[in-house]
Design an enzyme around this catalytic site. Structure first.
Site, PDB file in Angstrom:
ATOM      1  N   GLY A   9      49.650  42.026  38.980  1.00 49.73           N
ATOM      2  CA  GLY A   9      50.000  40.701  38.474  1.00 49.73           C
ATOM      3  C   GLY A   9      50.150  40.612  36.964  1.00 49.73           C
ATOM      4  O   GLY A   9      50.596  41.551  36.293  1.00 49.73           O
ATOM      5  N   ASP A  23      48.683  54.945  26.046  1.00 52.01           N
ATOM      6  CA  ASP A  23      47.268  55.321  26.089  1.00 52.01           C
ATOM      7  C   ASP A  23      46.524  54.281  26.935  1.00 52.01           C
ATOM      8  O   ASP A  23      46.084  53.249  26.424  1.00 52.01           O
ATOM      9  CB  ASP A  23      46.737  55.362  24.646  1.00 52.01           C
ATOM     10  CG  ASP A  23      45.305  55.856  24.576  1.00 52.01           C
ATOM     11  OD1 ASP A  23      44.712  56.148  25.639  1.00 52.01           O
ATOM     12  OD2 ASP A  23      44.773  55.933  23.457  1.00 52.01           O
ATOM     13  N   TYR A  36      39.174  25.780  41.662  1.00 53.72           N
ATOM     14  CA  TYR A  36      40.021  26.479  40.692  1.00 53.72           C
ATOM     15  C   TYR A  36      40.162  25.650  39.409  1.00 53.72           C
ATOM     16  O   TYR A  36      40.027  26.173  38.297  1.00 53.72           O
ATOM     17  CB  TYR A  36      41.391  26.749  41.317  1.00 53.72           C
ATOM     18  CG  TYR A  36      42.320  27.576  40.466  1.00 53.72           C
ATOM     19  CD1 TYR A  36      42.122  28.939  40.289  1.00 53.72           C
ATOM     20  CD2 TYR A  36      43.412  26.985  39.832  1.00 53.72           C
ATOM     21  CE1 TYR A  36      42.993  29.701  39.511  1.00 53.72           C
ATOM     22  CE2 TYR A  36      44.286  27.735  39.052  1.00 53.72           C
ATOM     23  CZ  TYR A  36      44.067  29.095  38.897  1.00 53.72           C
ATOM     24  OH  TYR A  36      44.929  29.842  38.126  1.00 53.72           O
ATOM     25  N   LYS A  61      38.722  26.557  35.478  1.00 52.98           N
ATOM     26  CA  LYS A  61      39.590  26.692  34.306  1.00 52.98           C
ATOM     27  C   LYS A  61      39.239  25.664  33.219  1.00 52.98           C
ATOM     28  O   LYS A  61      39.378  25.973  32.026  1.00 52.98           O
ATOM     29  CB  LYS A  61      41.057  26.568  34.718  1.00 52.98           C
ATOM     30  CG  LYS A  61      41.552  27.704  35.640  1.00 52.98           C
ATOM     31  CD  LYS A  61      41.478  29.088  34.995  1.00 52.98           C
ATOM     32  CE  LYS A  61      42.247  30.141  35.797  1.00 52.98           C
ATOM     33  NZ  LYS A  61      42.155  31.483  35.209  1.00 52.98           N
ATOM     34  N   THR A  64      53.488  36.338  41.265  1.00 57.01           N
ATOM     35  CA  THR A  64      52.456  37.357  41.512  1.00 57.01           C
ATOM     36  C   THR A  64      51.901  37.079  42.902  1.00 57.01           C
ATOM     37  O   THR A  64      52.340  36.149  43.578  1.00 57.01           O
ATOM     38  CB  THR A  64      51.307  37.222  40.492  1.00 57.01           C
ATOM     39  OG1 THR A  64      50.708  35.926  40.675  1.00 57.01           O
ATOM     40  CG2 THR A  64      51.791  37.375  39.062  1.00 57.01           C
TER      41      THR A  64
HETATM   42  P1  NAP Z   1      46.670  37.939  41.002  1.00 59.39           P
HETATM   43  O1  NAP Z   1      47.983  38.565  41.202  1.00 59.39           O
HETATM   44  O2  NAP Z   1      45.963  37.329  42.166  1.00 59.39           O
HETATM   45  O3  NAP Z   1      45.714  38.998  40.296  1.00 59.39           O
HETATM   46  C1  NAP Z   1      44.372  38.667  40.034  1.00 59.39           C
HETATM   47  C2  NAP Z   1      43.678  39.865  39.456  1.00 59.39           C
HETATM   48  O4  NAP Z   1      42.304  39.493  39.232  1.00 59.39           O
HETATM   49  C3  NAP Z   1      43.662  41.072  40.383  1.00 59.39           C
HETATM   50  O5  NAP Z   1      43.792  42.261  39.630  1.00 59.39           O
HETATM   51  C4  NAP Z   1      42.275  41.003  41.012  1.00 59.39           C
HETATM   52  O6  NAP Z   1      41.763  42.245  41.452  1.00 59.39           O
HETATM   53  C5  NAP Z   1      41.494  40.509  39.804  1.00 59.39           C
HETATM   54  N1  NAP Z   1      40.153  40.044  40.155  1.00 59.39           N
HETATM   55  C6  NAP Z   1      39.778  39.113  41.056  1.00 59.39           C
HETATM   56  N2  NAP Z   1      38.437  39.021  41.115  1.00 59.39           N
HETATM   57  C7  NAP Z   1      37.958  39.926  40.221  1.00 59.39           C
HETATM   58  C8  NAP Z   1      36.656  40.326  39.815  1.00 59.39           C
HETATM   59  N3  NAP Z   1      35.552  39.794  40.348  1.00 59.39           N
HETATM   60  N4  NAP Z   1      36.541  41.270  38.849  1.00 59.39           N
HETATM   61  C9  NAP Z   1      37.637  41.839  38.302  1.00 59.39           C
HETATM   62  N5  NAP Z   1      38.890  41.534  38.669  1.00 59.39           N
HETATM   63  C10 NAP Z   1      39.034  40.585  39.611  1.00 59.39           C
HETATM   64  O7  NAP Z   1      46.763  36.781  39.917  1.00 59.39           O
HETATM   65  P2  NAP Z   1      47.779  36.540  38.698  1.00 59.39           P
HETATM   66  O8  NAP Z   1      48.814  35.584  39.141  1.00 59.39           O
HETATM   67  O9  NAP Z   1      48.154  37.827  38.077  1.00 59.39           O
HETATM   68  O10 NAP Z   1      46.817  35.729  37.727  1.00 59.39           O
HETATM   69  C11 NAP Z   1      46.324  36.268  36.501  1.00 59.39           C
HETATM   70  C12 NAP Z   1      45.726  35.117  35.709  1.00 59.39           C
HETATM   71  O11 NAP Z   1      46.733  34.105  35.486  1.00 59.39           O
HETATM   72  C13 NAP Z   1      44.568  34.410  36.401  1.00 59.39           C
HETATM   73  O12 NAP Z   1      43.605  34.045  35.447  1.00 59.39           O
HETATM   74  C14 NAP Z   1      45.216  33.165  36.983  1.00 59.39           C
HETATM   75  O13 NAP Z   1      44.290  32.119  37.168  1.00 59.39           O
HETATM   76  C15 NAP Z   1      46.234  32.843  35.912  1.00 59.39           C
HETATM   77  N6  NAP Z   1      47.362  32.019  36.359  1.00 59.39           N
HETATM   78  C16 NAP Z   1      48.286  32.488  37.227  1.00 59.39           C
HETATM   79  C17 NAP Z   1      49.346  31.659  37.602  1.00 59.39           C
HETATM   80  C18 NAP Z   1      50.433  32.128  38.526  1.00 59.39           C
HETATM   81  O14 NAP Z   1      51.332  31.329  38.816  1.00 59.39           O
HETATM   82  N7  NAP Z   1      50.402  33.364  38.985  1.00 59.39           N
HETATM   83  C19 NAP Z   1      49.446  30.356  37.092  1.00 59.39           C
HETATM   84  C20 NAP Z   1      48.480  29.900  36.215  1.00 59.39           C
HETATM   85  C21 NAP Z   1      47.439  30.744  35.827  1.00 59.39           C
HETATM   86  P3  NAP Z   1      41.897  42.736  43.004  1.00 59.39           P
HETATM   87  O15 NAP Z   1      43.247  43.375  43.130  1.00 59.39           O
HETATM   88  O16 NAP Z   1      40.762  43.704  43.157  1.00 59.39           O
HETATM   89  O17 NAP Z   1      41.761  41.517  43.871  1.00 59.39           O
END
Ligand code: NAP
Length: 225
Positions: free
Chosen positions: A14, A50, A149, A153, A183
């Protein structure tokens, strides 16, 4: 450009993976945090530069302490790891265990990492902490649904403000919203690519010394809390 060491949490997929990729492409040393070491190694192998995988479950004290012992000095911390467990759940029927787990990862996870690495940044006189938040945590635009959620935040917003005061002025602490990103969390129908979602976080991670601190940003512009 000074070469820095950056830790990105939840970077095995992601937005976190893309933040790690962009920082590595700029020549920084990247510690790619992943709670599953095998996933971390596989992700690190996909990125040029790196890049070192680091086993890091932000929900576990021992895991953060072990990572901090292995890598005591980092310059940039991107608190990206998060879960979104209560999508579509009625807030009044929310299982407290789900709320607890969400806060444990999204809010306390960022706190644990900031407490582990922030004081070292202050002592060395340079640091950047980026808290990856969400528009769903904006009080200025708060709506119904997704209580766990959203709460996690808005808690991150408070953490951002307090840390900016405690660690400043040479350690800059900011929160950002990536927008709705394609993602696993955002889904395939989201508006933005991971590159667009990661851009503001990377910008904040590499701010110059006259850059802002204690703010909330989207598309490199300040937004309301
Ligand atoms: P994602 O694809 O669900 O990826 C989440 C990541 O967090 C994964 O690598 C997951 O690891 C990791 N994670 C979950 N629990 C964890 C823990 N206890 N320790 C370490 N790692 C952990 O989400 P994303 O969309 O990339 O989101 C990244 C950030 O952007 C988040 O903070 C999310 O709230 C924010 N965000 C996303 C969106 C969106 O539209 N995507 C919108 C607003 C904000 P695993 O693979 O092991 O589960």
């Amino acid at each position: 450009m000074t070469r820095r060491t950056a830790l990105v949490t939840g970077a095995n997929r992601g937005i976190g993976l893309e933040i790690a990729r962009q920082l590595a492409a700029q020549g920084h040393r990247v510690l790619l945090g992943a709670r599953d070491p095998a996933k971390g190694e596989a992700a690190a192998a996909r990125i040029a530069g790196d890049v070192v995988p680091v086993a890091l479950d932000v929900a576990r004290d021992e895991s953060v302490h072990a990572a901090a012992r292995a890598h005591p000095a980092i310059d940039i911390l991107v608190n990206n790891a998060a879960v979104y467990l209560d999508r579509g759940v009625d807030p009044l029927a929310l299982d407290p265990a789900v709320l607890r787990l969400t806060l444990e990862v999204n809010t306390l996870g960022a706190f644990r990492c900031a407490a582990a690495w922030g004081p070292g940044m202050r002592e060395r006189g340079w640091g950047r902490i980026v808290n990856v938040s969400s528009g769903m945590g904006q009080l200025a635009d708060m709506r119904g649904g997704s209580l766990a959620y959203r709460l996690s935040k808005t808690g991150l917003s408070t953490l951002t403000r307090v840390l900016a005061h405690e660690l400043g002025p040479t350690v800059k602490v900011n929160a950002m919203s990536p927008g709705w990103v394609r993602t696993d969390m955002g889904g395939p129908g989201a508006e933005r690519s991971v590159a667009e979602g990661a851009d503001t976080a990377v910008w904040l991670a590499t701010l110059p010394d006259d850059g802002p601190s204690g703010g909330f940003f989207k598309d490199r512009a300040a937004i309301a809390w």
